[in-house]
Design an enzyme around this catalytic site. Sequence first.
Site, PDB file in Angstrom:
ATOM      1  CD  GLU A  93     -20.507  58.212  -6.177  1.00  0.00           C
ATOM      2  OE1 GLU A  93     -21.400  58.600  -6.959  1.00  0.00           O
ATOM      3  OE2 GLU A  93     -19.402  58.760  -6.071  1.00  0.00           O
ATOM      4  CG  HIS A  94     -24.880  54.129  -4.835  1.00  0.00           C
ATOM      5  ND1 HIS A  94     -25.682  53.599  -5.822  1.00  0.00           N
ATOM      6  CD2 HIS A  94     -23.613  53.766  -5.139  1.00  0.00           C
ATOM      7  CE1 HIS A  94     -24.920  52.929  -6.685  1.00  0.00           C
ATOM      8  NE2 HIS A  94     -23.665  53.018  -6.300  1.00  0.00           N
ATOM      9  CB  THR A  95     -26.437  60.276  -1.317  1.00  0.00           C
ATOM     10  OG1 THR A  95     -25.701  61.015  -2.287  1.00  0.00           O
ATOM     11  CG2 THR A  95     -25.471  59.646  -0.336  1.00  0.00           C
ATOM     12  N   GLY A 109     -18.278  56.597 -21.097  1.00  0.00           N
ATOM     13  CA  GLY A 109     -18.263  55.386 -20.282  1.00  0.00           C
ATOM     14  C   GLY A 109     -17.200  55.345 -19.207  1.00  0.00           C
ATOM     15  CG  LEU A 132     -14.843  61.448 -16.427  1.00  0.00           C
ATOM     16  CD1 LEU A 132     -13.676  61.809 -17.332  1.00  0.00           C
ATOM     17  CD2 LEU A 132     -14.646  62.042 -15.039  1.00  0.00           C
ATOM     18  CB  SER A 184     -19.479  61.348 -22.268  1.00  0.00           C
ATOM     19  OG  SER A 184     -20.102  60.089 -22.424  1.00  0.00           O
ATOM     20  CB  SER A 185     -24.805  60.382 -21.409  1.00  0.00           C
ATOM     21  OG  SER A 185     -24.862  60.295 -20.004  1.00  0.00           O
ATOM     22  CG  ASP A 204     -24.483  62.452 -14.092  1.00  0.00           C
ATOM     23  OD1 ASP A 204     -24.083  62.615 -12.920  1.00  0.00           O
ATOM     24  OD2 ASP A 204     -24.573  61.345 -14.637  1.00  0.00           O
ATOM     25  CE1 TYR A 242     -27.906  53.955  -9.763  1.00  0.00           C
ATOM     26  CE2 TYR A 242     -29.983  53.418 -10.840  1.00  0.00           C
ATOM     27  CZ  TYR A 242     -29.150  54.334 -10.229  1.00  0.00           C
ATOM     28  OH  TYR A 242     -29.564  55.634 -10.084  1.00  0.00           O
TER      29      TYR A 242
END
Length: 387
Positions: free
Chosen positions: A34-36, A122, A125, A127-128, A172, A221
Amino acid sequence: MLDVHQLHDAFAARFGAPPQLVVRAPGRVNLIGEHTDYNEGFVLPIAIDRATFIAARARLDRTVRVYSVQFSADDAFSLDQIERNPHQPWSNYVRGVAKGILARDLPLAGADLLIDSEVPPGAGLSSSAALEVAVAYALQLLNRLDLLGEELALLAQGAEQSFVGMQCGIMDQFMAALGRAGHALLLDCRDLSYRPIPVSPQARVVVCDSGVRHSLVGSEYNERRAACEEAVRLLRARLPRIAALRDVAPAQLEANADLLPLVILRRARHVVTEIERTLAAAAALEHGDLPRFGALMDASHASLRDDYQVSTPELDTLVEIARSLPGCYGSRLTGGGFGGSTVSLVAEGSVERFAADLVAGYHKRLGREAHVLICTPSEGARLVATF
Ligand code: ADP
Ligand code: MG
């Protein structure tokens, strides 16, 4: 969610002719790493067995008409003038993809598109990305563009970055396009090379949506990204050849800790240890060592909570409850943090009970509703039906 026949009929009723085809593209969940991604490190996600479906038909003119079943909303635009639609933000994912195809000088005809989805928006997962990749996949099939795999993912990512205005990484869209059934992908965010790793059928992946969404996400972020860049800049005083935190081993960071202000050091410490954990977790998964994998998930959460400081009391509570339940190998927040979901690895035989007890325990502790999805690693974008 409509089944394929219902999708066919709903499409025909709305657009006056049946669809030519139905495609699907899945959501994803990151098991660790995560955040890598923006530090040119590794991630280890699975594509999930929840997808966005699109029924589609080519048109003879230059118009795209689109309807979203979830949003009960429609939109239309011309391929000759694609602009942002501020009134229907969801339509911009579709517009961005069409614009991206045209920007590659590929031939594109108008289309009618009906969107239906099992991926909750949101909830972390993605969805976008499922939507973008499904649209891109449908349009490439209708127009015989042969835009597949990594190219499809990059097109979808470009649509989100330039047209929606979200500076997302590639993970994603990569999973929505290239996910593999029964496997996680160890993805190198530096060069997009990847290795599929089988996920033992004795383990189930459980996603739990905390129901909390924080509006600070964007600024926090960006602050984390800036901290990582600052760490690289300062470390270069003694490590001139590093291009990203990817190039710094944990021992190297500690040996040069005096170069960094404390907050920057903690941010960097999360990233360099998380990259190491992700590689170790991939090896553990490969060897079927689920307890080791779970321990690395737990360590990832602690690092995100204490050093990267992107957790919330709700996510910490979910993780704590999960770990106390029988059959749980490990649990951590997944996605950017500040709300969203946790992911847990749970023994197959315990998973139903685990899901029920997690929701009940969360409600008892915080009076909040959590939503659980039990996931199976699934394949990326594909054609579901032709008519
Ligand atoms: P996530 O990708 O984590 O689910 P995002 O904010 O990145 O969250 O994307 C969610 C947005 O994607 C929604 O607000 C909407 O604009 C679009 N979207 C997702 N699913 C659908 C859908 N079924 N129909 C139309 N738009 C959708
Ligand atoms: Mg998204």
